[in-house]
Motif scaffolding. Sequence first.
Motif, mmCIF file in Angstrom:
data_model
loop_
_atom_site.group_PDB
_atom_site.id
_atom_site.type_symbol
_atom_site.label_atom_id
_atom_site.label_comp_id
_atom_site.label_asym_id
_atom_site.label_seq_id
_atom_site.Cartn_x
_atom_site.Cartn_y
_atom_site.Cartn_z
ATOM 1 N N TYR A 517 -45.128 10.879 -13.883
ATOM 2 C CA TYR A 517 -46.287 10.364 -13.144
ATOM 3 C C TYR A 517 -47.236 9.630 -14.093
ATOM 4 N N TYR A 520 -45.782 6.399 -15.330
ATOM 5 C CA TYR A 520 -45.745 5.395 -14.261
ATOM 6 C C TYR A 520 -47.136 4.805 -14.024
ATOM 7 N N ASN A 524 -48.195 0.807 -14.610
ATOM 8 C CA ASN A 524 -48.401 0.066 -13.355
ATOM 9 C C ASN A 524 -49.884 0.096 -12.976
ATOM 10 N N THR A 527 -50.903 -0.083 -9.233
ATOM 11 C CA THR A 527 -50.314 0.870 -8.286
ATOM 12 C C THR A 527 -51.293 1.207 -7.166
ATOM 13 N N ILE A 529 -51.090 4.077 -5.610
ATOM 14 C CA ILE A 529 -51.153 5.540 -5.570
ATOM 15 C C ILE A 529 -52.584 6.004 -5.838
ATOM 16 N N ASN A 612 -46.287 -3.619 -4.759
ATOM 17 C CA ASN A 612 -46.680 -2.340 -5.353
ATOM 18 C C ASN A 612 -46.322 -1.153 -4.469
ATOM 19 N N ASP A 616 -44.032 1.784 -5.724
ATOM 20 C CA ASP A 616 -44.524 3.168 -5.681
ATOM 21 C C ASP A 616 -43.569 4.076 -4.910
#
Length: 717
Positions: A517, A520, A524, A527, A529, A612, A616
């Motif tokens: 996590y 990542y 990114n 992202t 997220i 994205n 994701d």
Amino acid sequence: MNSTHISHQLCSLIFKNTASKTTIQDLYLNQILVNNVSIWFYLIGCSISLILDTFLFVVFLYKNQLRQSPGDIFLGSFVFEIIMAIQWYIIAVSSYEDKPLANNSLECQFTAALTLISHLGQYFYILAFFYFLTRQVKTSFKAKNNIQWLIHLGVIILTLITCVIVFSLNLTGKNVDGKCSIVTSLLADYVITLGYTLTILIYISIGGYSIYYIKKNIPNQYKERAQKFLKFSIIYFLTYLILIFAAQLVELLASLSCTYQWNMNLNAMYDTAAFFDIMILILLPIIRVNDPYTKRILLKMFGYGQKQKQIIEENELELSKHNSSVDQDLSILTSGISQIRQSELIINREKSQTDDNPFVSVLQNKKRGQIMCKMIAGLQIDQYSKYNSLEVEIINQKSDNIYEERKIYKFNNDQIITTMPYNLCQDFVSLVEDFPQIKVVSYTPIIFHAIMNREKEKLNIYESLDINNNFEKITNASKNEGGKSGQFFFYSQDNQLIIKTVTQQELKIILTMLKNYFQYILSNPNTLIAKIYGVYTFEQENQKNINIIVMRNIAQTSNTFRIYDLKGSSYDREVAKKDTNLQKVVLKDLDFLNIEKYLYISQEDASLIAENAIKDSNFFKSQGLIDYSLIVFKILNEQNPDLIPKKKANIFMCDDVRYRYHIGIIDYLQEYNVQKQFEKYTKKIIKLNQNLDTSSQDPKIYANRFQQFIRRITKIE
């Protein structure tokens, strides 16, 4: 043989007969009537009980406020007490008319079943009342803590299981006192003795602990009201304990006296037991309506609450005067003093509203506010070195693997009270008896601090979690209903952060995938997220451990026009009806397709979102995760252009200049486990549709479906 009442001579005749002479034994039992004194006890007492319980049952059904827990438990108790009164009435009338019930007859077995069901149901509901009190306070940090249906289901199941066991052992039939219930026999005597002992011990354990726990967790400012509730609870607890113990003891002694020919007055003993039975039926409903909250609602219903209403209106008028004076003070006093005045008004207003809820709800609210203060204090201690001057015990659990490191903080309530600004949390944190130690476990703090540092320009955690600014939100924490999972959400006063509780399983998922996590997120920057800024466990004596995450709030404003939760699924993904207020519900996939159809943004932004979101979801697929959603907040733009936020990673301007979108991916801590597979196949079986597009799917299928939906709404095919 003529009908008669029980005597030692009759007991001797009954128990001299062996199993081969059951016909003779039944002949004697069939002639036994309930004693004359007991008949009148039951006729008069059951009449009073039926009128009282039926009246209260109807009133509780009519008035929704009275069914607010634990009122619904009282309602269930009334039902079983009505059944109990009916079965006593049947027995008394049959004896009064000199028509004794025959042993093993259908009428006798039916009456025995009613006896068992009513007594067990009443007992389990009283246990449920005390269990409910303790559980509500212990699990006060659950947003959806409603277990009413489980309590009622549990009472019914336990009652039925116990009845099945008793009937399977052939312990029911005509008893020597003329009633149809558990029979008098050598086996029954042992079973009854053991059963009575266990029921009393269980009752004392659960009821006694509940009263002790509630008393220990009463905040100082509610001490007066708490005394009334505790007095009610203790009277309720002791009344049932004394009466049921006395009734069971007398009946047991009479039964043993009949079986073993002890020299006791059987008729007097059974009459005494009947008296205690009736006292249980009459006194318990009267005690229940003396619950302070229930009594207050009933008085208002019948017109006795006008004086109290006038007092409340006068208090509200005085409060409004204080509010206006505070507005003037704000322009004169320093910000610190004004915050004190504001907090006092919030506390006073909150106190004035406590009478509108059962005391256990008020206590639950205070417990939640107390925990929130401790949490925010713990988070600030973890985040800022300025609190290192406090005498806080810090334990660093180092590891060769940085992702397994922990930092543990230990402090107590009085440290919060004496050190946090303006002592705003004092009313929440101070308890009657002691100041238990608080333990905060911060998981891999270095990693999460690194994530936060990347966003320090747009994030000020100290301001977001400032207790002064969040105080009113803390006082209203009990109104939080959480998400579908029932987890608790707390939104910071500036809408930048969310504090969310997570289950032990979700905590395990975070820690397991943390390395991937983190890497990542770092690689990114665009992202979608919703980033996690910290993972913690709060431990305290007499309180269930609470796991929380601190994460970015995608909305970042309260000026929301519509909210869409999009998973790409079609089954059960429509909320909007003709009369639905679209601004007050979280809409879903089919709603989006019907109302919006697409995200009306520039082609560049659409490509960025699609790229994205797909990236994701591929990451989640690699981690075996499902159930994540694309959350879309449609925000009304402020009239002042200077107040409209500049474009950020998750903010996209609409083609219609009146709106903008705040978009992110949330709820990504769910594995595709056995429970989710069971959920998927159960829904397919119920709907008789093998191709049903349920939300729960294999991670690969889930990701592909999610990506197709993203391409559709962004028009990137």
